[in-house]
Write a protein that holds these residues in place. Structure first.
Motif, PDB file in Angstrom:
ATOM      1  N   MET A  53       8.315 -25.811  12.331  1.00 13.72           N
ATOM      2  CA  MET A  53       8.105 -27.071  11.639  1.00 13.72           C
ATOM      3  C   MET A  53       6.776 -27.054  10.872  1.00 13.72           C
ATOM      4  SD  MET A  53       9.465 -29.931  11.110  1.00 13.72           S
ATOM      5  CE  MET A  53       9.188 -31.604  10.741  1.00 13.72           C
ATOM      6  N   LEU A  54       5.743 -26.537  11.502  1.00 11.55           N
ATOM      7  CA  LEU A  54       4.429 -26.481  10.854  1.00 11.55           C
ATOM      8  C   LEU A  54       4.474 -25.600   9.615  1.00 11.55           C
ATOM      9  CD1 LEU A  54       1.413 -27.152  10.848  1.00 11.55           C
ATOM     10  CD2 LEU A  54       1.061 -25.134  12.267  1.00 11.55           C
ATOM     11  N   TRP A  55       5.189 -24.465   9.691  1.00  6.16           N
ATOM     12  CA  TRP A  55       5.283 -23.559   8.544  1.00  6.16           C
ATOM     13  C   TRP A  55       6.068 -24.199   7.417  1.00  6.16           C
ATOM     14  CZ3 TRP A  55       1.826 -20.107   8.233  1.00  6.16           C
ATOM     15  CH2 TRP A  55       1.309 -19.507   9.376  1.00  6.16           C
ATOM     16  N   THR A  56       7.043 -25.028   7.738  1.00  8.10           N
ATOM     17  CA  THR A  56       7.804 -25.726   6.704  1.00  8.10           C
ATOM     18  C   THR A  56       6.908 -26.699   5.954  1.00  8.10           C
ATOM     19  OG1 THR A  56       9.811 -25.557   8.044  1.00  8.10           O
ATOM     20  CG2 THR A  56       9.804 -27.196   6.280  1.00  8.10           C
ATOM     21  N   ILE A  57       6.103 -27.444   6.690  1.00  4.55           N
ATOM     22  CA  ILE A  57       5.190 -28.407   6.061  1.00  4.55           C
ATOM     23  C   ILE A  57       4.153 -27.678   5.211  1.00  4.55           C
ATOM     24  CG2 ILE A  57       3.402 -30.137   6.518  1.00  4.55           C
ATOM     25  CD1 ILE A  57       5.073 -30.950   8.990  1.00  4.55           C
ATOM     26  N   LEU A  58       3.595 -26.601   5.751  1.00  4.43           N
ATOM     27  CA  LEU A  58       2.612 -25.835   4.971  1.00  4.43           C
ATOM     28  C   LEU A  58       3.248 -25.215   3.731  1.00  4.43           C
ATOM     29  CD1 LEU A  58       0.574 -24.090   7.812  1.00  4.43           C
ATOM     30  CD2 LEU A  58      -0.128 -25.999   6.364  1.00  4.43           C
ATOM     31  N   LEU A  63       5.834 -26.466   2.069  1.00  2.66           N
ATOM     32  CA  LEU A  63       6.049 -27.545   1.110  1.00  2.66           C
ATOM     33  C   LEU A  63       4.753 -27.928   0.400  1.00  2.66           C
ATOM     34  CD1 LEU A  63       8.519 -29.876   3.031  1.00  2.66           C
ATOM     35  CD2 LEU A  63       8.999 -28.502   0.999  1.00  2.66           C
ATOM     36  N   LEU A  64       3.648 -27.955   1.156  1.00  4.21           N
ATOM     37  CA  LEU A  64       2.363 -28.274   0.530  1.00  4.21           C
ATOM     38  C   LEU A  64       1.946 -27.197  -0.459  1.00  4.21           C
ATOM     39  CD1 LEU A  64       0.353 -29.703   3.561  1.00  4.21           C
ATOM     40  CD2 LEU A  64       1.402 -30.965   1.680  1.00  4.21           C
ATOM     41  N   GLY A 101       4.144 -27.509  -3.449  1.00  2.57           N
ATOM     42  CA  GLY A 101       3.707 -28.714  -4.155  1.00  2.57           C
ATOM     43  C   GLY A 101       2.446 -28.483  -4.959  1.00  2.57           C
ATOM     44  N   LEU A 102       1.494 -27.756  -4.375  1.00  7.63           N
ATOM     45  CA  LEU A 102       0.252 -27.452  -5.086  1.00  7.63           C
ATOM     46  C   LEU A 102       0.528 -26.597  -6.309  1.00  7.63           C
ATOM     47  CD1 LEU A 102      -2.845 -27.447  -5.275  1.00  7.63           C
ATOM     48  CD2 LEU A 102      -2.822 -25.424  -3.837  1.00  7.63           C
ATOM     49  N   ILE A 103       1.342 -25.581  -6.152  1.00  7.19           N
ATOM     50  CA  ILE A 103       1.651 -24.685  -7.277  1.00  7.19           C
ATOM     51  C   ILE A 103       2.424 -25.425  -8.359  1.00  7.19           C
ATOM     52  CG2 ILE A 103       2.969 -22.635  -7.932  1.00  7.19           C
ATOM     53  CD1 ILE A 103       2.244 -21.519  -5.121  1.00  7.19           C
ATOM     54  N   ALA A 104       3.438 -26.190  -7.965  1.00  6.84           N
ATOM     55  CA  ALA A 104       4.237 -26.931  -8.945  1.00  6.84           C
ATOM     56  C   ALA A 104       3.397 -27.975  -9.665  1.00  6.84           C
ATOM     57  CB  ALA A 104       5.440 -27.592  -8.257  1.00  6.84           C
ATOM     58  N   GLY A 105       2.553 -28.690  -8.932  1.00  6.45           N
ATOM     59  CA  GLY A 105       1.683 -29.683  -9.558  1.00  6.45           C
ATOM     60  C   GLY A 105       0.681 -29.058 -10.500  1.00  6.45           C
ATOM     61  N   PHE A 106       0.110 -27.930 -10.106  1.00  2.00           N
ATOM     62  CA  PHE A 106      -0.852 -27.237 -10.959  1.00  2.00           C
ATOM     63  C   PHE A 106      -0.196 -26.748 -12.248  1.00  2.00           C
ATOM     64  CE2 PHE A 106      -3.046 -23.335 -12.293  1.00  2.00           C
ATOM     65  CZ  PHE A 106      -4.296 -23.866 -12.546  1.00  2.00           C
ATOM     66  N   ILE A 107       0.996 -26.169 -12.144  1.00  2.00           N
ATOM     67  CA  ILE A 107       1.706 -25.687 -13.338  1.00  2.00           C
ATOM     68  C   ILE A 107       2.082 -26.863 -14.239  1.00  2.00           C
ATOM     69  CG2 ILE A 107       3.833 -24.577 -14.142  1.00  2.00           C
ATOM     70  CD1 ILE A 107       3.577 -22.701 -11.714  1.00  2.00           C
ATOM     71  N   MET A 133      -3.856 -35.416  -5.144  1.00  3.22           N
ATOM     72  CA  MET A 133      -2.863 -36.023  -6.038  1.00  3.22           C
ATOM     73  C   MET A 133      -2.022 -34.954  -6.726  1.00  3.22           C
ATOM     74  SD  MET A 133      -2.729 -39.190  -5.720  1.00  3.22           S
ATOM     75  CE  MET A 133      -1.671 -39.532  -7.099  1.00  3.22           C
ATOM     76  N   THR A 134      -2.593 -33.794  -7.001  1.00  4.22           N
ATOM     77  CA  THR A 134      -1.825 -32.683  -7.577  1.00  4.22           C
ATOM     78  C   THR A 134      -0.758 -32.212  -6.591  1.00  4.22           C
ATOM     79  OG1 THR A 134      -3.734 -32.000  -8.884  1.00  4.22           O
ATOM     80  CG2 THR A 134      -1.992 -30.378  -8.574  1.00  4.22           C
ATOM     81  N   ILE A 135      -1.124 -32.126  -5.299  1.00  2.39           N
ATOM     82  CA  ILE A 135      -0.153 -31.737  -4.279  1.00  2.39           C
ATOM     83  C   ILE A 135       0.933 -32.794  -4.163  1.00  2.39           C
ATOM     84  CG2 ILE A 135       0.166 -31.360  -1.799  1.00  2.39           C
ATOM     85  CD1 ILE A 135      -2.619 -30.061  -1.782  1.00  2.39           C
ATOM     86  N   VAL A 136       0.541 -34.064  -4.149  1.00  2.70           N
ATOM     87  CA  VAL A 136       1.529 -35.146  -4.070  1.00  2.70           C
ATOM     88  C   VAL A 136       2.457 -35.095  -5.280  1.00  2.70           C
ATOM     89  CG1 VAL A 136       1.802 -37.667  -4.123  1.00  2.70           C
ATOM     90  CG2 VAL A 136       0.102 -36.629  -2.634  1.00  2.70           C
ATOM     91  N   LEU A 137       1.901 -34.862  -6.454  1.00  3.20           N
ATOM     92  CA  LEU A 137       2.710 -34.726  -7.666  1.00  3.20           C
ATOM     93  C   LEU A 137       3.726 -33.608  -7.505  1.00  3.20           C
ATOM     94  CD1 LEU A 137       3.233 -35.119 -10.797  1.00  3.20           C
ATOM     95  CD2 LEU A 137       1.530 -33.322 -11.078  1.00  3.20           C
TER      96      LEU A 137
END
Length: 93
Positions: free
Chosen positions: A1-6, A8-9, A12-18, A33-37
């Motif tokens: 579960m922890l690896w799934t959350i990490l 996803l984060l 999320g960071l890579i997708a938001g940055f791109i 906010m970039t990670i949330v995006l």
């Protein structure tokens, strides 16, 4: 579960940055906010992928198609955010 959350984060960071690199203009966002995006973009991309192609995440979330969908979803979410927060060029006195 922890690896799934990490995972996803991280996606999320890579997708938001791109997404922030692709959309022109300055977006005043913190790294959180970039990670949330990116995470919201992942959900949007996954939902649109399901609607358009009828394919769910049975093979796992970290697939090339899922990452591309996350990036496209983050671009869409960021474009909506930029459009919604854009200041009007009309000034009142």
């Amino acid at each position: 579960m922890l690896w799934t959350i990490l995972g996803l984060l991280l996606v999320g960071l890579i997708a938001g940055f791109i997404a922030r690199a692709i959309i022109p203009g300055k977006q005043s966002m913190s790294i959180v906010m970039t990670i949330v995006l990116g995470v919201v973009g992942s959900f949007v991309g996954g939902f649109l992928g399901f609607l358009l192609f009828g394919v769910g995440p049975e093979g796992g979330f970290l697939q090339p198609a899922g990452i591309i969908g996350s990036i496209l979803g983050a671009i869409l979410v960021l474009a909506i955010y930029v459009f919604a927060t854009r200041r009007s060029g009309v000034r009142t006195r």
